[in-house]
Design an enzyme around this catalytic site. Structure first.
Site, short mmCIF file in Angstrom:
data_model
loop_
_atom_site.label_atom_id
_atom_site.label_comp_id
_atom_site.label_asym_id
_atom_site.label_seq_id
_atom_site.Cartn_x
_atom_site.Cartn_y
_atom_site.Cartn_z
N ASN A 76 -6.40 -9.10 -0.35
CA ASN A 76 -5.65 -8.64 0.81
C ASN A 76 -5.72 -7.12 0.81
O ASN A 76 -5.05 -6.48 0.01
CB ASN A 76 -4.19 -9.11 0.71
CG ASN A 76 -3.34 -8.51 1.82
OD1 ASN A 76 -3.87 -8.10 2.85
ND2 ASN A 76 -2.03 -8.43 1.61
N HIS A 132 2.69 -13.12 5.22
CA HIS A 132 2.79 -12.20 4.08
C HIS A 132 4.17 -11.54 4.09
O HIS A 132 4.74 -11.27 5.14
CB HIS A 132 1.68 -11.14 4.17
CG HIS A 132 1.55 -10.34 2.92
ND1 HIS A 132 2.38 -9.26 2.65
CD2 HIS A 132 0.73 -10.48 1.85
CE1 HIS A 132 2.03 -8.77 1.47
NE2 HIS A 132 1.05 -9.48 0.96
N GLU A 156 4.03 -15.57 -3.72
CA GLU A 156 4.07 -14.14 -3.99
C GLU A 156 5.52 -13.68 -4.11
O GLU A 156 6.18 -13.42 -3.09
CB GLU A 156 3.40 -13.37 -2.85
CG GLU A 156 1.94 -13.71 -2.67
CD GLU A 156 1.17 -12.55 -2.06
OE1 GLU A 156 0.18 -12.15 -2.66
OE2 GLU A 156 1.59 -12.02 -1.02
C1 PEP Z 1 -0.53 -8.73 -1.76
O1 PEP Z 1 -0.70 -7.79 -0.97
O2 PEP Z 1 -0.55 -9.89 -1.35
C2 PEP Z 1 -0.33 -8.42 -3.18
C3 PEP Z 1 -0.12 -9.40 -4.02
O3 PEP Z 1 -0.38 -7.10 -3.52
P1 PEP Z 1 -0.51 -6.50 -5.01
O4 PEP Z 1 -1.62 -7.24 -5.71
O5 PEP Z 1 -0.83 -5.05 -4.81
O6 PEP Z 1 0.80 -6.72 -5.70
#
Ligand code: PEP
Length: 243
Positions: free
Chosen positions: A4, A90, A162
């Site tokens: 991403n 997201h 996440e």
């Molecule tokens: C994301 O943008 O979905 C993400 C997990 O970012 P990062 O890996 O920078 O924590």
């Protein structure tokens, strides 16, 4: 393994990235790779990735096919550009752009209708984890945003767990914490869709030095990578974690 890129990279920087990245993953097997780039970079990304196994995706879409929706991009538009994937829900879109479980569902259905595969993101805030509400939050997001899919639509999605407190913060959920949340999500999927299998990615500060431990968890099928996906060598190391 999905990248991403958030709101980073110009088309010229996209071209440079692919020139470095593709040779590093040309022999990779057993792992699907998708790069979700800003809208303006998609034509360059699609053309650079042509002939490789790397797939390209958007980071959002609007649910109407076309119309008077200034500033929006539709599923058919992403598809016409050559995208295979799109990210929906997201946490940054939930936090800054008013995304709700209901709009996640609408976007997901529209993406499927356009023939795109969807990475649907869920995850709790730090305050919710500290209050012991992780499972309840995942249930609410699942029931509001994913459970409304048909079984056929569900077969076309990947879920990304996440935890919001781990995104871009350098704080990673421990492999056990991530696996536990993945088990909860898998349980919700089984409740709603029976024995249907679903791939679940972990996202939140995944880096070359922690990917192996995360991927060692049976529950974790892959990663959604933000910051570390901007650098070709670092994302290639993540993609090639097994070797
Ligand atoms: C994301 O943008 O979905 C993400 C997990 O970012 P990062 O890996 O920078 O924590």
């Amino acid at each position: 393994m999905a990248a991403n890129w958030k709101m980073f990279k110009t088309p010229a920087e996209t071209k440079t990235f692919f020139a470095s990245f593709l040779p590093l993953v040309k022999d990779t097997t057993g792992c699907e790779v998708a790069i979700c780039a800003p809208f303006v970079d998609l034509p360059e990304a699609v053309s650079a990735a042509a002939g490789s196994a790397v797939m390209i995706g958007g980071q959002n879409l609007y649910w109407a096919k076309e119309g008077a929706f200034t500033g929006e991009i539709s599923g058919p538009m992403l598809k016409a550009l050559g995208c295979t994937w799109v990210i929906v829900g997201h946490s940054e879109r939930r936090q800054y752009f008013g995304e709700t479980d209901e709009t996640v569902l609408r976007r997901t259905k529209a993406a499927m209708e356009a023939g795109l595969k969807v990475i649907v993101c869920v995850g709790e805030l730090l305050s919710e984890r500290e209050a012991g509400e992780t499972e309840a939050v995942l249930r609410k997001q699942f029931e509001g945003g994913i459970a409304g899919l048909t079984a056929a639509e569900f077969a076309g999605i990947v879920i990304a767990y996440e935890p919001v407190w781990a995104i871009g913060t350098g704080k990673t959920a421990t492999p056990e914490m991530a696996a536990e949340a993945h088990r909860v999500i898998r349980g919700l999927a089984a409740e709603r869709f029976g024995g249907a299998e679903v791939r679940i990615l972990y996202g939140g500060s995944v880096k070359p030095d922690n990917v192996k431990a995360l991927m060692a968890q049976e529950e974790i099928d892959g990663a959604l990578v933000g910051g570390a996906s901007l650098d070709a060598a670092s994302f290639a190391q993540i993609v090639n974690f097994a070797s």
